[in-house]
Write a protein that holds these residues in place. Structure first.
Motif, mmCIF file in Angstrom:
data_model
loop_
_atom_site.group_PDB
_atom_site.id
_atom_site.type_symbol
_atom_site.label_atom_id
_atom_site.label_comp_id
_atom_site.label_asym_id
_atom_site.label_seq_id
_atom_site.Cartn_x
_atom_site.Cartn_y
_atom_site.Cartn_z
ATOM 1 N N HIS A 9 0.819 -1.227 0.000
ATOM 2 C CA HIS A 9 0.000 0.000 0.000
ATOM 3 C C HIS A 9 0.848 1.270 0.000
ATOM 4 O O HIS A 9 0.651 2.172 0.813
ATOM 5 N N ASN A 11 2.108 4.804 -0.901
ATOM 6 C CA ASN A 11 1.569 6.077 -1.402
ATOM 7 C C ASN A 11 2.621 7.153 -1.219
ATOM 8 O O ASN A 11 3.163 7.293 -0.122
ATOM 9 N N ARG A 13 3.257 11.342 -2.152
ATOM 10 C CA ARG A 13 2.743 12.607 -2.687
ATOM 11 C C ARG A 13 3.875 13.600 -2.762
ATOM 12 O O ARG A 13 4.708 13.663 -1.871
ATOM 13 N N ARG A 18 -0.105 13.103 -6.680
ATOM 14 C CA ARG A 18 -0.043 11.745 -6.118
ATOM 15 C C ARG A 18 0.806 10.889 -7.059
ATOM 16 O O ARG A 18 0.324 10.356 -8.056
ATOM 17 N N GLN A 21 0.312 5.537 -5.984
ATOM 18 C CA GLN A 21 -0.975 5.331 -5.335
ATOM 19 C C GLN A 21 -1.235 3.853 -5.068
ATOM 20 O O GLN A 21 -1.429 3.084 -6.006
ATOM 21 N N ASP A 22 -1.146 3.493 -3.805
ATOM 22 C CA ASP A 22 -1.494 2.150 -3.365
ATOM 23 C C ASP A 22 -0.741 1.056 -4.127
ATOM 24 O O ASP A 22 -1.309 0.027 -4.484
ATOM 25 N N TYR A 56 6.830 8.344 2.713
ATOM 26 C CA TYR A 56 5.678 7.664 2.106
ATOM 27 C C TYR A 56 4.713 7.188 3.167
ATOM 28 O O TYR A 56 5.053 7.103 4.353
ATOM 29 N N ASP A 57 3.501 6.829 2.729
ATOM 30 C CA ASP A 57 2.563 6.078 3.554
ATOM 31 C C ASP A 57 2.558 4.646 3.054
ATOM 32 O O ASP A 57 2.825 4.401 1.875
ATOM 33 N N ARG A 213 -0.131 3.801 -10.416
ATOM 34 C CA ARG A 213 -0.758 2.555 -9.948
ATOM 35 C C ARG A 213 -0.235 1.345 -10.725
ATOM 36 O O ARG A 213 0.091 1.461 -11.904
#
Ligand code: ATP
Length: 236
Positions: A9, A11, A13, A18, A21-22, A56-57, A213
């Protein structure tokens, strides 16, 4: 077999953009995985997140350990080394000095000399030019130096960003030949390439990124046979 690398996951930015993304993917030990996709798809950003140079996340797990809280230098010591786009050798330093810098993270382990010999055996061109300033090497020689410098850090996982960029077809062949040898030394390879044909010729598996993605993944053979990949990325 447990995964070598797990990206979960992810992510990223940049302000309002973005970039990733995931994104999720895995690599097993010894695998050669390619990330392909057009300009701006988020491939470099994914490598930069793994290297710890962008925040990041999500999570990135290497040999079962999360890299989330680690800084770039500590990530290098876990065995992940990135060969940046555009090679970025130090132009005012000699070939040998560039290689020594690559071994910096392992300097306390006393294997500098052995690793240097190994790299110079692998790239006789670099041995011939060991005292030459890196900035005066040809593009292909600079790419070899960038690979050699990465090997000095004794990587378990080598990440390459567009190693074929700006090189002539014959030189690209030499670089992929060198990568094949590196892979035989049990180094896993994560390759980012716009040259999808070359990436799919060598990689075991591939992930296709579009606007941040993962839109498709499979073995290199499956991807080569896919009509969309053929039309859009292989120009068939
Ligand atoms: P390329 O092959 O052109 O390098 P890429 O697939 O590697 O493409 P990224 O470089 O990861 O793509 O870029 C993904 C998106 O993030 C793009 O829209 C790009 O403009 C943006 N981006 C990348 N780096 C930054 C940055 N430092 N600041 C702002 N936006 C950025």
């Amino acid at each position: 077999m447990p995964s070598l690398l797990e990206v979960r996951h992810l992510n990223v930015r940049y302000g309002g953009v973005r970039a990733v993304q995931d994104v999720g993917f895995t690599m097993k030990e010894g695998e050669w995985v390619a990330l392909i996709g057009a300009n701006g798809a988020g491939k470099s950003t994914t490598l930069n997140a793994i290297s710890g140079v962008v925040s990041y996340d999500g999570d990135i797990v290497f040999e079962g350990v999360s890299l989330r809280k680690r800084k770039a230098e500590s990530i290098v010591r876990t065995g992940i080394v990135q060969v940046p786009e555009g090679r970025r050798v130090f132009p005012g330093m000699s070939v040998l000095e560039n290689l020594e810098l690559g071994g910096y993270a392992r300097r306390r382990e006393g294997r500098m000399k052995r690793n240097m010999e190994r790299v110079l055996d692998m790239f006789p061109r670099l041995r011939e030019r060991s005292k030459q300033l890196a900035g005066t090497l040809s593009g292909g020689e600079q790419q070899m130096l960038a690979l050699g410098r990465a090997l000095m850090a004794e990587p378990k996982l080598m990440m390459l960003d567009e190693p074929s960029l700006g090189l002539a077809p014959l030189v690209i062949d030499q670089i992929f030949e060198a990568l094949t040898q590196i892979r035989h030394q049990r180094v896993s390879i994560l390759l980012v390439e716009q040259n999808a044909a070359k990436a799919l010729e060598f990689a075991d598996r591939c992930y296709l990124l579009e606007t941040g993605r993962v839109v498709m993944s499979g073995t290199a053979e499956e991807m080569r046979k896919n009509p969309v990949v053929q039309e859009v990325y292989l120009g068939m």
